[in-house]
Design an enzyme around this catalytic site. Structure first.
Site, PDB file in Angstrom:
ATOM      1  N   HIS A 288     -65.856 -86.065  21.465  1.00 12.41           N
ATOM      2  CA  HIS A 288     -66.420 -84.881  21.569  1.00 12.41           C
ATOM      3  C   HIS A 288     -67.408 -84.566  22.179  1.00 12.41           C
ATOM      4  O   HIS A 288     -68.218 -85.778  22.375  1.00 12.41           O
ATOM      5  CB  HIS A 288     -66.086 -83.823  20.664  1.00 12.41           C
ATOM      6  CG  HIS A 288     -65.188 -84.073  19.846  1.00 12.41           C
ATOM      7  ND1 HIS A 288     -64.537 -82.874  19.704  1.00 12.41           N
ATOM      8  CD2 HIS A 288     -64.475 -84.658  18.640  1.00 12.41           C
ATOM      9  CE1 HIS A 288     -63.249 -82.580  18.950  1.00 12.41           C
ATOM     10  NE2 HIS A 288     -63.039 -83.898  18.171  1.00 12.41           N
TER      11      HIS A 288
ATOM     12  N   HIS B  95     -60.620 -89.280  21.126  1.00  5.83           N
ATOM     13  CA  HIS B  95     -61.296 -89.036  21.752  1.00  5.83           C
ATOM     14  C   HIS B  95     -62.196 -88.512  21.535  1.00  5.83           C
ATOM     15  O   HIS B  95     -62.848 -89.059  20.288  1.00  5.83           O
ATOM     16  CB  HIS B  95     -60.524 -87.297  21.980  1.00  5.83           C
ATOM     17  CG  HIS B  95     -60.167 -86.960  21.200  1.00  5.83           C
ATOM     18  ND1 HIS B  95     -59.127 -87.004  20.244  1.00  5.83           N
ATOM     19  CD2 HIS B  95     -60.511 -85.803  20.625  1.00  5.83           C
ATOM     20  CE1 HIS B  95     -59.123 -86.863  19.132  1.00  5.83           C
ATOM     21  NE2 HIS B  95     -60.144 -85.746  18.983  1.00  5.83           N
TER      22      HIS B  95
HETATM   23  P1  AMP Z   1     -59.857 -83.765  16.811  1.00  4.04           P
HETATM   24  O1  AMP Z   1     -59.143 -82.811  15.596  1.00  4.04           O
HETATM   25  O2  AMP Z   1     -61.292 -84.177  16.887  1.00  4.04           O
HETATM   26  O3  AMP Z   1     -58.560 -85.161  16.947  1.00  4.04           O
HETATM   27  O4  AMP Z   1     -59.519 -83.396  18.030  1.00  4.04           O
HETATM   28  C1  AMP Z   1     -59.003 -82.812  18.961  1.00  4.04           C
HETATM   29  C2  AMP Z   1     -59.397 -81.165  19.560  1.00  4.04           C
HETATM   30  O5  AMP Z   1     -58.741 -80.596  20.624  1.00  4.04           O
HETATM   31  C3  AMP Z   1     -59.967 -80.339  18.899  1.00  4.04           C
HETATM   32  O6  AMP Z   1     -61.596 -79.824  19.228  1.00  4.04           O
HETATM   33  C4  AMP Z   1     -58.893 -78.899  19.678  1.00  4.04           C
HETATM   34  O7  AMP Z   1     -59.847 -77.795  19.595  1.00  4.04           O
HETATM   35  C5  AMP Z   1     -58.099 -79.862  20.493  1.00  4.04           C
HETATM   36  N1  AMP Z   1     -57.211 -79.547  21.115  1.00  4.04           N
HETATM   37  C6  AMP Z   1     -56.258 -79.680  20.796  1.00  4.04           C
HETATM   38  N2  AMP Z   1     -55.445 -78.765  22.160  1.00  4.04           N
HETATM   39  C7  AMP Z   1     -55.549 -78.908  22.820  1.00  4.04           C
HETATM   40  C8  AMP Z   1     -55.068 -78.845  24.353  1.00  4.04           C
HETATM   41  N3  AMP Z   1     -54.309 -78.551  24.528  1.00  4.04           N
HETATM   42  N4  AMP Z   1     -55.955 -78.969  24.827  1.00  4.04           N
HETATM   43  C9  AMP Z   1     -57.246 -79.132  25.169  1.00  4.04           C
HETATM   44  N5  AMP Z   1     -57.826 -79.776  23.395  1.00  4.04           N
HETATM   45  C10 AMP Z   1     -56.992 -79.465  22.478  1.00  4.04           C
END
Ligand code: AMP
Length: 145
Positions: free
Chosen positions: A109, A107
């Site tokens: 951001h 993903h």
């Molecule tokens: P990363 O730490 O780069 O893997 O980013 C994962 C992101 O997903 C973090 O910014 C979390 O806040 C976000 N996240 C975790 N669970 C969910 C969810 N159910 N829906 C939307 N975002 C989420």
């Protein structure tokens, strides 16, 4: 180690893609899905994930699928910029837990920045209210189509 583990089909984003978990969507086609981060680091923090691939991170992403996916990332980044008119925009992604990755489906951001506002912590704090996320998503959606 964590950079090269097997893809877990039960990770949170795989569940969102299957419709097994809810999300506040701003864009979707056959290539990518974009939705609001539930622990937003700033207003409008959006995630863009690829569909039809089992890529844990950027290194895993099949190169032939990368161009179309990055096109969606840029499209959503432009939509966030048009909708929210921030002073700056962070577009970033993390590979592996030691780099800060917490969900193991690729993903990007998209994090709007305003000169006077500080950034909340990464993947931490209190989960945002769905109504608040919907309000921001409603602004972004028309520009992402
Ligand atoms: P990363 O730490 O780069 O893997 O980013 C994962 C992101 O997903 C973090 O910014 C979390 O806040 C976000 N996240 C975790 N669970 C969910 C969810 N159910 N829906 C939307 N975002 C989420």
């Amino acid at each position: 180690m964590t950079l090269h583990a097997d893809y877990d089909p039960d990770n949170i984003f795989a569940k969102i893609l299957r419709g097994d978990m809810p999300s506040v969507k701003v864009f979707e086609d056959d290539i990518a899905l974009a939705f609001m981060d539930v622990f937003p680091q700033s207003d409008g923090h959006t995630l863009v994930i690829p569909k039809q691939v089992q890529a844990r991170n950027f290194l895993d992403m099949p190169s032939e699928a990368l161009g179309a996916y990055m096109d969606r990332v840029q499209n959503v980044a432009r939509a966030v910029e048009k909708a929210l008119q921030p002073d700056g925009l962070v577009v970033t992604q993390f590979n592996g837990a030691p780099a800060g990755q917490t969900v193991f489906h690729l993903h990007f951001h998209i994090i709007p920045r305003w000169e006077s506002r500080s950034l909340a912590g990464h993947a931490s704090g209190q989960m945002a209210e769905i109504g608040y996320l919907e309000e921001i998503a409603n602004k972004i959606r028309p520009f992402a189509e």
